[in-house]
Scaffold this motif. Structure first.
Motif, PDB file in Angstrom:
ATOM      1  N   ILE A  88      -6.641   0.131  -4.378  1.00  7.76           N
ATOM      2  CA  ILE A  88      -6.087   0.274  -3.026  1.00  7.76           C
ATOM      3  C   ILE A  88      -5.042  -0.812  -2.767  1.00  7.76           C
ATOM      4  N   LEU A  89      -5.375  -2.049  -3.131  1.00  5.76           N
ATOM      5  CA  LEU A  89      -4.446  -3.156  -2.925  1.00  5.76           C
ATOM      6  C   LEU A  89      -3.200  -2.999  -3.787  1.00  5.76           C
ATOM      7  N   TRP A  90      -3.377  -2.490  -5.013  1.00  4.41           N
ATOM      8  CA  TRP A  90      -2.232  -2.288  -5.906  1.00  4.41           C
ATOM      9  C   TRP A  90      -1.260  -1.262  -5.319  1.00  4.41           C
ATOM     10  N   ILE A  91      -1.804  -0.187  -4.756  1.00  4.93           N
ATOM     11  CA  ILE A  91      -0.949   0.840  -4.150  1.00  4.93           C
ATOM     12  C   ILE A  91      -0.213   0.276  -2.941  1.00  4.93           C
ATOM     13  N   LEU A  92      -0.922  -0.480  -2.091  1.00  4.52           N
ATOM     14  CA  LEU A  92      -0.293  -1.082  -0.918  1.00  4.52           C
ATOM     15  C   LEU A  92       0.799  -2.064  -1.330  1.00  4.52           C
ATOM     16  N   PHE A  93       0.506  -2.865  -2.348  1.00  2.00           N
ATOM     17  CA  PHE A  93       1.491  -3.831  -2.837  1.00  2.00           C
ATOM     18  C   PHE A  93       2.711  -3.115  -3.406  1.00  2.00           C
ATOM     19  N   THR A  94       2.484  -2.042  -4.154  1.00  2.00           N
ATOM     20  CA  THR A  94       3.588  -1.276  -4.734  1.00  2.00           C
ATOM     21  C   THR A  94       4.471  -0.676  -3.643  1.00  2.00           C
ATOM     22  N   CYS A  95       3.840  -0.131  -2.595  1.00  2.00           N
ATOM     23  CA  CYS A  95       4.611   0.421  -1.472  1.00  2.00           C
ATOM     24  C   CYS A  95       5.442  -0.668  -0.806  1.00  2.00           C
ATOM     25  N   TRP A  96       4.843  -1.842  -0.628  1.00  3.63           N
ATOM     26  CA  TRP A  96       5.566  -2.956  -0.013  1.00  3.63           C
ATOM     27  C   TRP A  96       6.766  -3.369  -0.866  1.00  3.63           C
ATOM     28  N   MET A  97       6.569  -3.415  -2.180  1.00  2.00           N
ATOM     29  CA  MET A  97       7.650  -3.848  -3.067  1.00  2.00           C
ATOM     30  C   MET A  97       8.776  -2.836  -3.118  1.00  2.00           C
ATOM     31  N   TYR A  98       8.452  -1.552  -3.083  1.00  3.31           N
ATOM     32  CA  TYR A  98       9.512  -0.544  -3.010  1.00  3.31           C
ATOM     33  C   TYR A  98      10.320  -0.732  -1.724  1.00  3.31           C
ATOM     34  N   ASN A  99       9.625  -1.021  -0.651  1.00  2.00           N
ATOM     35  CA  ASN A  99      10.277  -1.260   0.629  1.00  2.00           C
ATOM     36  C   ASN A  99      11.194  -2.475   0.554  1.00  2.00           C
ATOM     37  N   VAL A 100      10.699  -3.561  -0.028  1.00  2.00           N
ATOM     38  CA  VAL A 100      11.499  -4.784  -0.176  1.00  2.00           C
ATOM     39  C   VAL A 100      12.698  -4.527  -1.075  1.00  2.00           C
TER      40      VAL A 100
END
Length: 242
Positions: A160-172
């Protein structure tokens, strides 16, 4: 709802890449993404085939059925992790072209150019663009390693944290292009994106899903740059107008 709105901004990029006056600036990022992403997936598939062939030589015959179970798991892991890693690398190479595309999209949407730099001045700015990509890479790597380790230690929570982090990084990754065009510091850009987390995670989630779909992921980069620029224009640009 900001999550849905963030996703809408990404999908708006599909129409923007076809607009007259923008298509020629889409071409180079698109070609870079297709060549690098497409060729790497081909070699990755070949590596997987060889890996499973080697695994079959180690497994007894009565366990050969494991291959059919492991193949979809391996593919899912690759789609949801490798895509992010390779996106960072591809965007590093394509940074000057993505920055230019973002600049032209903003001009198209607002009718106002960011600056009046000549071609020579733009070329002189390329090292700064690569430096910015390096900043993002340094931000990404240690966090990615931490979340990747957690993924194995606490599988469900870590996933779950990996998916959230990945979404954040795509956004950044993609929202940084319009911010950087205006010479806004990376730290300030992160603070602005965190102030509208619904938009940020909605946009990043849309990129995450589309990047995980074979063939469609080949056009995600220019689409995301266009969508992120529209998001910037309608939500952050007013804070930096002089």
């Amino acid at each position: 709802m900001q999550l849905a709105q963030g996703m809408e901004y990404f999908f708006s990029g599909f129409s923007l890449i076809t607009r007259k006056g923008l298509k020629r600036f889409v071409f180079i990022p698109l070609v870079i993404n297709i060549l690098l992403f497409g060729s790497s997936l081909f070699f990755l598939y070949d590596w997987l085939v060889q890996g499973f062939d080697y695994l079959n030589t180690l497994l007894p015959g009565w366990l050969s059925w494991l291959e059919w179970l492991l193949w979809p798991i391996a593919v899912l892991v690759i789609l949801f992790s490798y895509s992010m890693v390779f996106t960072v690398i591809t965007n590093f190479i394509a940074a000057p072209f993505n920055g230019l595309l973002s600049e032209k999209v903003e001009l198209y949407l607002t009718g106002q150019s960011i600056n009046d730099d000549s071609l020579s001045d733009t070329l002189k700015d390329v090292p700064r663009m690569f430096a910015r990509e390096w900043t993002k890479l340094c931000y990404y790597i240690p966090r990615a390693l931490g979340f990747f380790i957690l993924l194995w230690v606490l599988p469900i929570f870590g996933q779950i944290l990996w998916i959230l982090f990945t979404c954040w990084m795509y956004n950044v990754q993609y929202n940084d292009y319009p911010f950087d065009n205006h010479k806004i510091h990376f730290k300030q850009m992160k603070a602005d994106l965190k102030s509208k987390q619904g938009l940020s995670y909605g946009f990043g989630f849309a990129v995450f899903i589309l990047t995980s779909i074979p063939f469609i992921n080949l056009i995600v980069m220019p689409v995301a740059v266009c969508g992120a620029t529209k998001l910037w224009v309608e939500n952050y640009r007013i804070n930096y107008r002089t």
